[in-house]
Design a protein around this motif. Sequence first.
Motif, PDB file in Angstrom:
ATOM      1  N   ALA A  79       0.830  -1.205   0.000  1.00 58.42           N
ATOM      2  CA  ALA A  79       0.000   0.000   0.000  1.00 58.42           C
ATOM      3  C   ALA A  79       0.866   1.257   0.000  1.00 58.42           C
ATOM      4  O   ALA A  79       0.542   2.240  -0.679  1.00 58.42           O
ATOM      5  N   MET A  80       1.965   1.230   0.736  1.00 59.64           N
ATOM      6  CA  MET A  80       2.842   2.405   0.752  1.00 59.64           C
ATOM      7  C   MET A  80       3.542   2.603  -0.587  1.00 59.64           C
ATOM      8  O   MET A  80       3.792   3.731  -1.013  1.00 59.64           O
ATOM      9  N   ASP A  81       3.845   1.517  -1.268  1.00 56.06           N
ATOM     10  CA  ASP A  81       4.432   1.642  -2.599  1.00 56.06           C
ATOM     11  C   ASP A  81       3.446   2.286  -3.577  1.00 56.06           C
ATOM     12  O   ASP A  81       3.837   3.036  -4.472  1.00 56.06           O
ATOM     13  N   LEU A  82       2.154   1.999  -3.374  1.00 59.83           N
ATOM     14  CA  LEU A  82       1.138   2.584  -4.237  1.00 59.83           C
ATOM     15  C   LEU A  82       0.946   4.071  -3.939  1.00 59.83           C
ATOM     16  O   LEU A  82       0.859   4.892  -4.842  1.00 59.83           O
ATOM     17  N   ALA A  83       0.892   4.413  -2.644  1.00 58.14           N
ATOM     18  CA  ALA A  83       0.849   5.805  -2.183  1.00 58.14           C
ATOM     19  C   ALA A  83      -0.136   6.662  -2.977  1.00 58.14           C
ATOM     20  O   ALA A  83       0.237   7.629  -3.631  1.00 58.14           O
ATOM     21  N   CYS A  84      -1.404   6.281  -2.906  1.00 49.97           N
ATOM     22  CA  CYS A  84      -2.409   7.029  -3.670  1.00 49.97           C
ATOM     23  C   CYS A  84      -3.683   7.180  -2.834  1.00 49.97           C
ATOM     24  O   CYS A  84      -3.980   6.350  -1.970  1.00 49.97           O
ATOM     25  N   ASN A  85      -4.434   8.245  -3.113  1.00 48.94           N
ATOM     26  CA  ASN A  85      -5.679   8.523  -2.421  1.00 48.94           C
ATOM     27  C   ASN A  85      -6.784   7.612  -2.974  1.00 48.94           C
ATOM     28  O   ASN A  85      -7.069   7.639  -4.178  1.00 48.94           O
ATOM     29  N   PRO A  86      -7.428   6.810  -2.112  1.00 48.25           N
ATOM     30  CA  PRO A  86      -8.452   5.882  -2.617  1.00 48.25           C
ATOM     31  C   PRO A  86      -9.729   6.560  -3.085  1.00 48.25           C
ATOM     32  O   PRO A  86     -10.613   5.897  -3.635  1.00 48.25           O
ATOM     33  N   SER A  87      -9.831   7.882  -2.885  1.00 46.03           N
ATOM     34  CA  SER A  87     -10.990   8.594  -3.408  1.00 46.03           C
ATOM     35  C   SER A  87     -10.759   9.124  -4.821  1.00 46.03           C
ATOM     36  O   SER A  87     -11.693   9.637  -5.452  1.00 46.03           O
ATOM     37  N   TRP A 134     -26.400   4.002  11.900  1.00 47.90           N
ATOM     38  CA  TRP A 134     -25.340   4.743  12.587  1.00 47.90           C
ATOM     39  C   TRP A 134     -25.814   6.133  13.006  1.00 47.90           C
ATOM     40  O   TRP A 134     -26.643   6.758  12.341  1.00 47.90           O
ATOM     41  N   GLY A 135     -25.249   6.609  14.102  1.00 49.86           N
ATOM     42  CA  GLY A 135     -25.530   7.961  14.554  1.00 49.86           C
ATOM     43  C   GLY A 135     -24.721   8.971  13.764  1.00 49.86           C
ATOM     44  O   GLY A 135     -24.092   8.656  12.749  1.00 49.86           O
ATOM     45  N   ALA A 136     -24.709  10.199  14.234  1.00 48.10           N
ATOM     46  CA  ALA A 136     -24.015  11.279  13.545  1.00 48.10           C
ATOM     47  C   ALA A 136     -22.513  11.019  13.515  1.00 48.10           C
ATOM     48  O   ALA A 136     -21.932  10.499  14.483  1.00 48.10           O
ATOM     49  N   ALA A 137     -21.884  11.373  12.408  1.00 45.67           N
ATOM     50  CA  ALA A 137     -20.437  11.223  12.291  1.00 45.67           C
ATOM     51  C   ALA A 137     -19.733  12.140  13.276  1.00 45.67           C
ATOM     52  O   ALA A 137     -20.193  13.246  13.569  1.00 45.67           O
ATOM     53  N   MET A 138     -18.607  11.680  13.790  1.00 49.38           N
ATOM     54  CA  MET A 138     -17.791  12.515  14.663  1.00 49.38           C
ATOM     55  C   MET A 138     -16.886  13.423  13.838  1.00 49.38           C
ATOM     56  O   MET A 138     -16.677  14.588  14.166  1.00 49.38           O
ATOM     57  N   LEU A 139     -16.285  12.853  12.788  1.00 51.57           N
ATOM     58  CA  LEU A 139     -15.393  13.602  11.919  1.00 51.57           C
ATOM     59  C   LEU A 139     -16.145  13.921  10.637  1.00 51.57           C
ATOM     60  O   LEU A 139     -16.552  13.011   9.909  1.00 51.57           O
ATOM     61  N   ARG A 140     -16.321  15.208  10.373  1.00 49.39           N
ATOM     62  CA  ARG A 140     -17.109  15.640   9.226  1.00 49.39           C
ATOM     63  C   ARG A 140     -16.232  16.410   8.255  1.00 49.39           C
ATOM     64  O   ARG A 140     -15.313  17.114   8.661  1.00 49.39           O
ATOM     65  N   GLY A 141     -16.528  16.275   7.009  1.00 45.85           N
ATOM     66  CA  GLY A 141     -15.755  16.946   5.981  1.00 45.85           C
ATOM     67  C   GLY A 141     -16.046  16.301   4.647  1.00 45.85           C
ATOM     68  O   GLY A 141     -17.079  16.563   4.026  1.00 45.85           O
ATOM     69  N   ARG A 182     -18.596   6.353   3.376  1.00 40.92           N
ATOM     70  CA  ARG A 182     -20.021   6.587   3.119  1.00 40.92           C
ATOM     71  C   ARG A 182     -20.581   7.702   3.999  1.00 40.92           C
ATOM     72  O   ARG A 182     -21.730   7.643   4.454  1.00 40.92           O
ATOM     73  N   GLY A 183     -19.753   8.687   4.254  1.00 39.44           N
ATOM     74  CA  GLY A 183     -20.162   9.832   5.043  1.00 39.44           C
ATOM     75  C   GLY A 183     -20.126   9.613   6.537  1.00 39.44           C
ATOM     76  O   GLY A 183     -20.502  10.503   7.305  1.00 39.44           O
ATOM     77  N   PRO A 198     -19.567  -6.768   4.657  1.00 40.51           N
ATOM     78  CA  PRO A 198     -18.556  -5.722   4.441  1.00 40.51           C
ATOM     79  C   PRO A 198     -19.118  -4.308   4.537  1.00 40.51           C
ATOM     80  O   PRO A 198     -18.443  -3.406   5.034  1.00 40.51           O
ATOM     81  N   ALA A 199     -20.358  -4.113   4.082  1.00 44.38           N
ATOM     82  CA  ALA A 199     -20.957  -2.773   4.131  1.00 44.38           C
ATOM     83  C   ALA A 199     -21.120  -2.268   5.556  1.00 44.38           C
ATOM     84  O   ALA A 199     -21.283  -1.057   5.773  1.00 44.38           O
ATOM     85  N   GLY A 200     -21.077  -3.162   6.526  1.00 46.99           N
ATOM     86  CA  GLY A 200     -21.234  -2.755   7.917  1.00 46.99           C
ATOM     87  C   GLY A 200     -19.967  -2.274   8.582  1.00 46.99           C
ATOM     88  O   GLY A 200     -20.003  -1.810   9.725  1.00 46.99           O
ATOM     89  N   VAL A 201     -18.831  -2.376   7.895  1.00 42.02           N
ATOM     90  CA  VAL A 201     -17.538  -2.011   8.486  1.00 42.02           C
ATOM     91  C   VAL A 201     -17.250  -0.538   8.235  1.00 42.02           C
ATOM     92  O   VAL A 201     -17.200  -0.091   7.081  1.00 42.02           O
ATOM     93  N   VAL A 202     -17.055   0.219   9.297  1.00 38.71           N
ATOM     94  CA  VAL A 202     -16.639   1.618   9.200  1.00 38.71           C
ATOM     95  C   VAL A 202     -15.223   1.711   9.763  1.00 38.71           C
ATOM     96  O   VAL A 202     -15.005   1.492  10.950  1.00 38.71           O
ATOM     97  N   PHE A 203     -14.258   2.028   8.918  1.00 39.55           N
ATOM     98  CA  PHE A 203     -12.880   2.130   9.373  1.00 39.55           C
ATOM     99  C   PHE A 203     -12.661   3.435  10.139  1.00 39.55           C
ATOM    100  O   PHE A 203     -13.183   4.500   9.760  1.00 39.55           O
TER     101      PHE A 203
END
Length: 385
Positions: free
Chosen positions: A31-39, A223-230, A235-236, A67-72
């Motif tokens: 992953a570090m060799d790839l060094a790219c933004n997944p968005s 899920w409740g409200a996100a803590m980190l917003r931006g 998935r928000g 898998p859809a239930g996993v929030v990293f």
Amino acid sequence: MTGQPARPRVYLDHNATAPLRPEARAAAGAAMDLACNPSSVHAEGRRARALVEEARSRVASLVGAAPAGVVFTSGATEAAAFALTPDLGGDGRRGFGRLLVCATDHAAVLHGHRFQRDAVTVLPVLPDGLLDRDALGDALAAGGPALVAVQAANNETGVIQPVREIAATVRSAGGMLVCDAVQAAGRIDCRDFGADVLLLSGHKLGGLAGAGAAVAATPDVVWGAAMLRGGGQERGRRAGTENVAAIAAFGAAAAASAPGPAVGALRDRFEAALLALAPDAEIFGRGAPRLPNTSAFAVPGVVAERLLMALDLDGVAVSSGSACASGKVAGSHVLDAMKVKTDFTSGAIRVSFGWDSVAADVDRIVHVLGTALHRMRRGRLRAAA
């Protein structure tokens, strides 16, 4: 000058952090060799996104979730703060006015939630460390539907809670259960706990620090409200560019983790030798189901800080209770909740085996521990004379 080569150190503190697994190291390196933004939408970004989604599937598989239930998140502490909110919902319900939390849960759960202090009830445990389920029933009946937090397996003693039965009790009272599975995942089967949300940490499995997850273990979690917003990452639910290397390592470690009997044999061998050395030693939670890798004990009259230092100087790394108190040797809220006598709590030591532990590690710690206890006892006898 020449001398004896230094003996390799023995690391028996897996509950604090597991050594990096080779599979996780390889995944992080790629992953570090790839060094790219997944968005990013270009080919490099899509490859980074593929690494994140592969890890998501692997983490979900470890605990039997979709898998859809996993929030990293950045770790289990953030996952706890994200999940333990009054506006968590599910099964047609949205929001809870109160939180019930087990007294022996990790500080990240006891103090990291988003409820007002007067909305929180701390549930007692029995002397063996198991949740007082009568107290749980009384608390559930005492008010409106509650969000409940109970650790699957304690980080200090290894005591395993009957999560399935607790989940059924909570659900029958209209509540939801958030389960800290940080220590349980990869050590016991977590795929059918019945909890609504599970909290996980990558570095406890042999991944890198910096990646954790809140996992919707049942399909009706809202899920409740996100803590980190931006941005719209996760998935928000959690803004910020994903830590692709740590997430990839998390997924690889999850895939490599498999509960097995070998580590339990090491723990049992150690405890038998410990009791032969010190028949008056107390092994905490011994009467309850425990993680196969964890042994928490104390020897009367032996202070934990001195014993930790002696073991460390002789090349053996263990800990005293939780490793999340700025490296300090402090009193244990877990043992206090279990009503352990003070002369034992001051000497509490935790030995935790893991994926790279071998029989020689047991031989080494037993030898070093025996030497240290002999010296300390001899010192006490001299002082008394």
